[in-house]
Design an enzyme around this catalytic site. Structure first.
Site, PDB file in Angstrom:
ATOM      1  N   SER A  96      14.581   5.602   5.946  1.00 16.88           N
ATOM      2  CA  SER A  96      14.955   5.754   7.706  1.00 16.88           C
ATOM      3  C   SER A  96      15.692   7.522   7.626  1.00 16.88           C
ATOM      4  O   SER A  96      16.679   6.952   7.330  1.00 16.88           O
ATOM      5  CB  SER A  96      15.015   4.947   8.208  1.00 16.88           C
ATOM      6  OG  SER A  96      15.545   4.995   9.610  1.00 16.88           O
ATOM      7  N   THR A 116      10.402  -0.676  13.845  1.00 20.80           N
ATOM      8  CA  THR A 116       8.776   0.364  13.298  1.00 20.80           C
ATOM      9  C   THR A 116       8.145  -0.736  12.525  1.00 20.80           C
ATOM     10  O   THR A 116       8.369  -1.331  12.795  1.00 20.80           O
ATOM     11  CB  THR A 116       9.662   1.572  12.473  1.00 20.80           C
ATOM     12  OG1 THR A 116       9.149   2.211  12.093  1.00 20.80           O
ATOM     13  CG2 THR A 116      10.920   0.876  11.287  1.00 20.80           C
ATOM     14  N   LYS A 146       6.392  -3.644  15.519  1.00 19.92           N
ATOM     15  CA  LYS A 146       5.735  -3.015  16.853  1.00 19.92           C
ATOM     16  C   LYS A 146       5.789  -3.762  18.040  1.00 19.92           C
ATOM     17  O   LYS A 146       5.576  -3.562  19.052  1.00 19.92           O
ATOM     18  CB  LYS A 146       5.243  -1.223  16.620  1.00 19.92           C
ATOM     19  CG  LYS A 146       6.168   0.013  16.042  1.00 19.92           C
ATOM     20  CD  LYS A 146       5.687   0.984  16.506  1.00 19.92           C
ATOM     21  CE  LYS A 146       6.378   1.946  16.482  1.00 19.92           C
ATOM     22  NZ  LYS A 146       6.139   3.329  16.020  1.00 19.92           N
ATOM     23  N   ASP A 193       8.148   6.665  21.470  1.00 20.50           N
ATOM     24  CA  ASP A 193       6.429   7.876  21.272  1.00 20.50           C
ATOM     25  C   ASP A 193       6.132   8.175  21.923  1.00 20.50           C
ATOM     26  O   ASP A 193       6.600   9.193  21.607  1.00 20.50           O
ATOM     27  CB  ASP A 193       6.250   6.985  19.940  1.00 20.50           C
ATOM     28  CG  ASP A 193       6.695   6.166  19.063  1.00 20.50           C
ATOM     29  OD1 ASP A 193       7.947   6.835  18.476  1.00 20.50           O
ATOM     30  OD2 ASP A 193       6.773   5.301  18.408  1.00 20.50           O
TER      31      ASP A 193
HETATM   32  P1  NAP Z   1      -0.400   2.132  11.070  1.00 22.43           P
HETATM   33  O1  NAP Z   1      -0.135   1.531  12.211  1.00 22.43           O
HETATM   34  O2  NAP Z   1      -0.479   1.722   9.870  1.00 22.43           O
HETATM   35  O3  NAP Z   1      -1.813   3.232  11.505  1.00 22.43           O
HETATM   36  C1  NAP Z   1      -1.926   4.076  10.325  1.00 22.43           C
HETATM   37  C2  NAP Z   1      -3.090   4.392  10.658  1.00 22.43           C
HETATM   38  O4  NAP Z   1      -3.435   5.886   9.649  1.00 22.43           O
HETATM   39  C3  NAP Z   1      -4.948   3.344  11.090  1.00 22.43           C
HETATM   40  O5  NAP Z   1      -5.455   3.461  11.175  1.00 22.43           O
HETATM   41  C4  NAP Z   1      -5.117   2.911   9.370  1.00 22.43           C
HETATM   42  O6  NAP Z   1      -5.820   2.472   9.203  1.00 22.43           O
HETATM   43  C5  NAP Z   1      -5.251   4.347   9.050  1.00 22.43           C
HETATM   44  N1  NAP Z   1      -4.715   4.949   7.361  1.00 22.43           N
HETATM   45  C6  NAP Z   1      -4.188   4.071   7.050  1.00 22.43           C
HETATM   46  N2  NAP Z   1      -4.929   4.984   5.830  1.00 22.43           N
HETATM   47  C7  NAP Z   1      -5.550   5.784   5.651  1.00 22.43           C
HETATM   48  C8  NAP Z   1      -6.157   6.391   5.037  1.00 22.43           C
HETATM   49  N3  NAP Z   1      -6.521   6.731   4.043  1.00 22.43           N
HETATM   50  N4  NAP Z   1      -8.116   7.074   5.299  1.00 22.43           N
HETATM   51  C9  NAP Z   1      -8.103   7.234   6.593  1.00 22.43           C
HETATM   52  N5  NAP Z   1      -7.322   5.981   7.576  1.00 22.43           N
HETATM   53  C10 NAP Z   1      -5.904   5.750   7.105  1.00 22.43           C
HETATM   54  O7  NAP Z   1       1.095   3.208  11.237  1.00 22.43           O
HETATM   55  P2  NAP Z   1       1.606   4.319  12.335  1.00 22.43           P
HETATM   56  O8  NAP Z   1       2.873   3.347  12.740  1.00 22.43           O
HETATM   57  O9  NAP Z   1       0.725   4.271  13.180  1.00 22.43           O
HETATM   58  O10 NAP Z   1       1.334   4.870  11.835  1.00 22.43           O
HETATM   59  C11 NAP Z   1       1.277   6.466  10.956  1.00 22.43           C
HETATM   60  C12 NAP Z   1       1.939   7.578  10.711  1.00 22.43           C
HETATM   61  O11 NAP Z   1       3.074   8.272  11.816  1.00 22.43           O
HETATM   62  C13 NAP Z   1       2.815   7.294   9.705  1.00 22.43           C
HETATM   63  O12 NAP Z   1       2.899   8.359   8.250  1.00 22.43           O
HETATM   64  C14 NAP Z   1       4.753   7.413  10.462  1.00 22.43           C
HETATM   65  O13 NAP Z   1       5.917   7.691   9.523  1.00 22.43           O
HETATM   66  C15 NAP Z   1       3.737   7.981  11.196  1.00 22.43           C
HETATM   67  N6  NAP Z   1       5.011   8.149  12.789  1.00 22.43           N
HETATM   68  C16 NAP Z   1       5.371   9.622  13.513  1.00 22.43           C
HETATM   69  C17 NAP Z   1       6.763   9.545  14.153  1.00 22.43           C
HETATM   70  C18 NAP Z   1       7.335  10.687  14.195  1.00 22.43           C
HETATM   71  O14 NAP Z   1       7.469  10.551  15.204  1.00 22.43           O
HETATM   72  N7  NAP Z   1       6.735  11.600  13.873  1.00 22.43           N
HETATM   73  C19 NAP Z   1       6.281   8.131  14.840  1.00 22.43           C
HETATM   74  C20 NAP Z   1       5.267   6.998  14.854  1.00 22.43           C
HETATM   75  C21 NAP Z   1       4.520   7.107  13.229  1.00 22.43           C
HETATM   76  P3  NAP Z   1      -6.443   1.537   8.429  1.00 22.43           P
HETATM   77  O15 NAP Z   1      -5.319   0.017   9.530  1.00 22.43           O
HETATM   78  O16 NAP Z   1      -6.825   0.745   8.070  1.00 22.43           O
HETATM   79  O17 NAP Z   1      -5.372   0.735   7.393  1.00 22.43           O
END
Ligand code: NAP
Length: 285
Positions: free
Chosen positions: A21, A71, A75, A111
């Protein structure tokens, strides 16, 4: 109301795992730049440890901790343990910031405003509506996608969502049923139908250690006027961003969003607005 500068702020992050983190670095810089005392601890709580989550929230209620970020994977898990959600957190269905007000545990989501604020910094006064109006293609339908969709709708964008699982995209669309939200799967994507000038990646594809991967579907090419926003912030330049820049496009990774969502949470907890330049500088040194 800002607390007195002699107050010792106990802040932290709940999630699992939390090894890499960047949040402590941002919040410690924020405390220092605002002349405040305190710390920011990591609380790794296993997804099955419901009691651990409950106990930690009780420490906020008792005034032992002034604020928590949340996180993956908590969440949504924290919601039933809170007394109230802000309208933003309720609409998104996820909480990333917890605090106590008038003896009530409140859940907020920074966010969404953090993303929008950084998107506006990134686009600046360049015209994002050239050609096809404000049209965004959002890849992924998980927690971060919900915050991004909420923010983009609020800012007047038309959105298409592309997800791996149709039912997840349907769930997302049904949470925003005041809007027409076209959804499709990666496998059914028909690029000829998807005109867009903003692409937002909310999937973890391209994140360390899988830095050779890009979430861009093979049959999709990036239009000449497209802005590319990749929420992934580790590495600082993802394959998606590198490829887009090689094509001459404006592209960014998500460090700015991470900093903005942290700064907004920090302001809720402390009443102080940390200088963004100082927060960015912690990553340049
Ligand atoms: P999450 O709730 O697990 O959602 C991830 C999404 O991506 C789901 O729809 C998942 O589908 C999809 N996915 C995962 N692997 C995939 C693949 N190989 N092909 C197609 N779709 C895929 O995670 P999240 O909290 O949304 O976070 C997602 C990303 O955003 C992470 O990398 C996180 O670090 C980043 N993030 C960044 C910030 C920032 O401040 N910059 C804030 C929040 C999140 P499935 O459910 O089918 O696996």
């Amino acid at each position: 109301m800002p607390r007195p500068s002699t107050f010792d702020f106990r802040l932290g992050l709940i999630g699992y795992p939390l090894g890499h983190s960047l949040s402590p670095k941002i919040h410690l810089a924020a405390l220092k730049s605002c002349g405040l005392d305190g710390d920011y601890s990591l609380f790794p709580i296993h997804p099955d440890d419901k009691q651990g989550l409950k106990d930690l929230l009780e420490r906020v209620r008792a005034g032992e901790l002034q604020g928590l970020n949340v996180t993956i994977p908590h969440k949504q898990n924290v919601i039933p343990l809170l007394d109230e959600l802000t309208p933003t957190a309720r609409s998104i269905g996820a909480v990333n910031t917890i605090y106590l007000r008038e003896n009530k545990l409140i859940g907020e989501n920074t966010d969404a405003p953090g993303f929008l604020s950084d998107l506006n910094r990134f686009i600046g006064n360049r015209d994002a509506s050239r050609g096809v109006g404000k049209s965004a293609l959002v890849l992924g339908a998980g927690g971060a996608a919900r915050a991004v969709v909420y923010a983009l709708l609020d800012d007047g964008w038309n959105i298409n969502v592309v997800a791996r699982r149709l039912e997840q995209a349907q769930q997302l669309a049904s949470s925003f049923n005041n809007y027409q939200l076209p959804i499709t799967t990666f496998s059914d994507l028909q690029p000829s139908r998807e005109a867009f000038n903003l692409l937002v990646n909310t999937t973890p594809i391209g994140m360390t250690p899988n830095t050779g991967q890009s979430p861009l579907p093979e049959n999709l090419s990036l239009p000449d006027n497209a802005f590319i926003y990749d929420l992934v912030y580790n590495p600082r330049e993802t394959k998606l961003v590198k490829d887009a820049r090689a094509q001459g496009l404006n592209a960014t990774t998500g460090l700015g969003m991470l900093i903005e969502q942290a700064a907004l949470a920090f302001e809720i907890w402390t009443g102080h607005n940390p200088p963004r330049k100082v927060l960015w500088n912690t990553f340049e040194t």
